[in-house]
Design a protein around this motif. Structure first.
Motif, PDB file in Angstrom:
ATOM      1  N   ALA A  90       7.776   6.370   3.934  1.00  0.00           N
ATOM      2  CA  ALA A  90       7.522   4.934   3.860  1.00  0.00           C
ATOM      3  C   ALA A  90       7.160   4.405   5.240  1.00  0.00           C
ATOM      4  N   LEU A  91       6.312   3.411   5.260  1.00  0.00           N
ATOM      5  CA  LEU A  91       5.835   2.869   6.527  1.00  0.00           C
ATOM      6  C   LEU A  91       6.941   2.103   7.246  1.00  0.00           C
ATOM      7  N   ARG A  92       7.252   2.546   8.449  1.00  0.00           N
ATOM      8  CA  ARG A  92       8.187   1.838   9.323  1.00  0.00           C
ATOM      9  C   ARG A  92       7.462   1.262  10.531  1.00  0.00           C
ATOM     10  N   SER A  93       6.330   1.868  10.852  1.00  0.00           N
ATOM     11  CA  SER A  93       5.501   1.413  11.962  1.00  0.00           C
ATOM     12  C   SER A  93       4.121   2.023  11.806  1.00  0.00           C
ATOM     13  N   ILE A  94       3.183   1.562  12.626  1.00  0.00           N
ATOM     14  CA  ILE A  94       1.824   2.098  12.664  1.00  0.00           C
ATOM     15  C   ILE A  94       1.566   2.567  14.085  1.00  0.00           C
ATOM     16  N   THR A  95       1.057   3.777  14.213  1.00  0.00           N
ATOM     17  CA  THR A  95       0.696   4.291  15.531  1.00  0.00           C
ATOM     18  C   THR A  95      -0.817   4.197  15.678  1.00  0.00           C
ATOM     19  N   TYR A  96      -1.264   3.402  16.645  1.00  0.00           N
ATOM     20  CA  TYR A  96      -2.711   3.218  16.801  1.00  0.00           C
ATOM     21  C   TYR A  96      -3.178   3.881  18.096  1.00  0.00           C
ATOM     22  N   ARG A 118      -0.816  -3.195   7.001  1.00  0.00           N
ATOM     23  CA  ARG A 118       0.279  -4.150   6.795  1.00  0.00           C
ATOM     24  C   ARG A 118       0.148  -4.840   5.436  1.00  0.00           C
ATOM     25  N   TYR A 119      -1.065  -5.218   5.087  1.00  0.00           N
ATOM     26  CA  TYR A 119      -1.294  -5.894   3.813  1.00  0.00           C
ATOM     27  C   TYR A 119      -0.956  -4.969   2.648  1.00  0.00           C
ATOM     28  N   ALA A 120      -1.381  -3.726   2.727  1.00  0.00           N
ATOM     29  CA  ALA A 120      -1.106  -2.775   1.647  1.00  0.00           C
ATOM     30  C   ALA A 120       0.386  -2.549   1.480  1.00  0.00           C
ATOM     31  N   ALA A 121       1.111  -2.540   2.594  1.00  0.00           N
ATOM     32  CA  ALA A 121       2.561  -2.324   2.559  1.00  0.00           C
ATOM     33  C   ALA A 121       3.321  -3.598   2.233  1.00  0.00           C
ATOM     34  N   ARG A 122       2.612  -4.722   2.118  1.00  0.00           N
ATOM     35  CA  ARG A 122       3.241  -6.025   1.909  1.00  0.00           C
ATOM     36  C   ARG A 122       4.296  -6.304   2.987  1.00  0.00           C
ATOM     37  N   ALA A 129      -9.404   0.303  -0.230  1.00  0.00           N
ATOM     38  CA  ALA A 129      -9.514   1.667   0.298  1.00  0.00           C
ATOM     39  C   ALA A 129      -8.238   2.082   1.022  1.00  0.00           C
ATOM     40  N   VAL A 130      -7.706   1.200   1.858  1.00  0.00           N
ATOM     41  CA  VAL A 130      -6.500   1.532   2.619  1.00  0.00           C
ATOM     42  C   VAL A 130      -5.292   1.677   1.700  1.00  0.00           C
ATOM     43  N   ALA A 131      -5.152   0.776   0.731  1.00  0.00           N
ATOM     44  CA  ALA A 131      -4.035   0.885  -0.205  1.00  0.00           C
ATOM     45  C   ALA A 131      -4.105   2.173  -1.009  1.00  0.00           C
ATOM     46  N   THR A 132      -5.300   2.523  -1.448  1.00  0.00           N
ATOM     47  CA  THR A 132      -5.464   3.773  -2.199  1.00  0.00           C
ATOM     48  C   THR A 132      -5.124   4.975  -1.336  1.00  0.00           C
ATOM     49  N   GLY A 187       1.554   8.940  -0.144  1.00  0.00           N
ATOM     50  CA  GLY A 187       2.973   8.727  -0.402  1.00  0.00           C
ATOM     51  C   GLY A 187       3.644   7.805   0.593  1.00  0.00           C
ATOM     52  N   CYS A 188       2.895   6.835   1.106  1.00  0.00           N
ATOM     53  CA  CYS A 188       3.420   5.942   2.145  1.00  0.00           C
ATOM     54  C   CYS A 188       3.785   4.551   1.644  1.00  0.00           C
ATOM     55  N   LEU A 189       3.489   4.242   0.383  1.00  0.00           N
ATOM     56  CA  LEU A 189       3.736   2.894  -0.110  1.00  0.00           C
ATOM     57  C   LEU A 189       4.986   2.844  -0.966  1.00  0.00           C
ATOM     58  N   PRO A 190       5.811   1.802  -0.801  1.00  0.00           N
ATOM     59  CA  PRO A 190       6.967   1.632  -1.683  1.00  0.00           C
ATOM     60  C   PRO A 190       6.511   1.285  -3.082  1.00  0.00           C
ATOM     61  N   SER A 191       7.366   1.528  -4.055  1.00  0.00           N
ATOM     62  CA  SER A 191       6.979   1.331  -5.456  1.00  0.00           C
ATOM     63  C   SER A 191       6.604  -0.115  -5.741  1.00  0.00           C
ATOM     64  N   GLU A 192       7.284  -1.088  -5.073  1.00  0.00           N
ATOM     65  CA  GLU A 192       6.953  -2.487  -5.347  1.00  0.00           C
ATOM     66  C   GLU A 192       5.557  -2.841  -4.861  1.00  0.00           C
ATOM     67  N   ALA A 193       5.115  -2.244  -3.725  1.00  0.00           N
ATOM     68  CA  ALA A 193       3.768  -2.486  -3.233  1.00  0.00           C
ATOM     69  C   ALA A 193       2.741  -1.866  -4.173  1.00  0.00           C
ATOM     70  N   MET A 194       3.054  -0.700  -4.732  1.00  0.00           N
ATOM     71  CA  MET A 194       2.147  -0.048  -5.671  1.00  0.00           C
ATOM     72  C   MET A 194       1.976  -0.914  -6.923  1.00  0.00           C
TER      73      MET A 194
END
Length: 332
Positions: free
Chosen positions: A185-191, A245-249, A309-312, A318-325
């Motif tokens: 699950a997403l806890r942070s983004i490394t750019y 961030r948007y995809a992960a809500r 595209a990013v959400a897909t 396997g990075c999105l929580p079920s509620e975001a999906m």
């Protein structure tokens, strides 16, 4: 009779999406793999692929697998950037030999590694190729050999694009191995770069569909045809961060900087880190691909909106929580 394509690297990001795109356009699809039974299990949702055993490093294997095909998709690369010098050019030589023997076209998914900073920020098909890296010089030589093969009668199509992301097997790229952590699950983004600099991204299902549409008009292509795929050429890197961030809500997801200094310290001991470090320049300069030639030829470039595209991509990793999906259903 339907045309037949042989795909090298069908278990990789572009190769897998190319198999699906070609199938959707009526092609018969064959794929060569060293472990075809395992590959068939991994891609059980693509039952139309005819798997054959073989190694792209073996000229005999490739020649046998290519019997009767009209197209060879050369989408095979060493994983994790490892041993490019020892594998990339021998594999393209084997593909060229097989294509020449059976009268097939070669399709290559190209990269921006061919170009140095002198070609930035807007890179066209005719921009000067002055790479500053080992991998870039190898890619230039690879394309030089394809150009020579075209003069000897082998038709070649190159579709160049920015950093790949998305797709059924899209785990071997900067998006999946740098920005996020697959299966977590997403806890942070490394750019890897500065958030204000532009960057070119290629959503693999769109890129594969573009290649399939080009192949539908193969009779109109030059013997050596090169096109640039625009994809998601973002004006600022923060656009990709915001899309994640948007995809992960979660608009408060923390952004971390890629620890380039640590990669430098570890690069003498870890080949993948050494090869990643070599590509840092691509994150230090704004970059866009000029797709005007592609648009003039096709009239349109397949384009999935960035948020979808990013959400897909994140869902498949396997990075999105079920509620975001549930909030944002993913396309099939």
């Amino acid at each position: 009779m339907a045309s037949t394509a042989l795909i090298l690297g069908a278990t990789g990001g572009f190769g897998c999406e190319m198999a699906l795109a070609l199938h959707n356009h009526g092609w018969q699809v064959r794929a060569m793999q060293r472990r075809p039974k395992a590959a068939a299990r991994d891609l059980a949702d693509l039952p139309f692929i005819d798997w054959v055993k073989g190694d792209a490093m073996s000229a005999a294997d490739l020649r046998a697998a290519a019997e009767g095909v009209d197209l060879i998709v050369h989408a095979v690369n060493p994983p994790g950037y490892r041993n490019w010098a020892g594998t990339v050019l021998p594999m393209i030589d084997n593909t060229i030999a097989a294509a020449k023997a059976v009268g097939a076209r070669i399709l290559l998914p190209g990269t921006v590694y061919n170009f140095g900073p002198d070609a930035f920020p807007l890179v066209s098909e005719t921009s000067p190729q002055n790479p500053k890296t080992r991998k870039g010089k190898i890619r230039v030589e690879l394309e030089r050999r394809l150009h020579a093969a075209s003069k000897a009668g082998v038709p070649v199509l190159i579709l160049r694009a920015g950093d790949f992301f998305g797709g059924r097997q899209g785990g071997n790229n900067w998006f999946a191995q740098g920005l996020v952590k697959p299966g977590k699950a997403l806890r942070s983004i490394t750019y890897p770069g500065a958030e204000h600099l532009g960057h070119a991204w290629a959503y693999l299902p769109d890129m594969a569909e573009t290649a399939a549409r080009l192949l539908e008009r193969a009779d109109e292509l030059d013997r050596f045809a090169v096109f640039h795929f625009g994809g998601h050429c973002l004006g600022q890197g923060v656009e990709m961060v915001d899309a994640i961030r948007y995809a992960a809500r979660n608009p408060d997801l923390k952004v971390k900087r890629l620890p380039w200094f640590a990669l430098t310290l570890l690069s003498p001991f870890v080949e993948t880190f050494r090869e990643m470090r070599e590509m840092r320049y691509l994150w230090q300069h704004p970059l866009r691909l000029d797709n005007s030639r592609l648009l003039a030829f096709l009239g349109h470039e397949p384009h999935t909106p960035l948020d979808v595209a990013v959400a897909t991509a994140l869902g498949r990793l396997g990075c999105l929580p079920s509620e975001a999906m549930k909030l944002q259903p993913l396309p099939a």
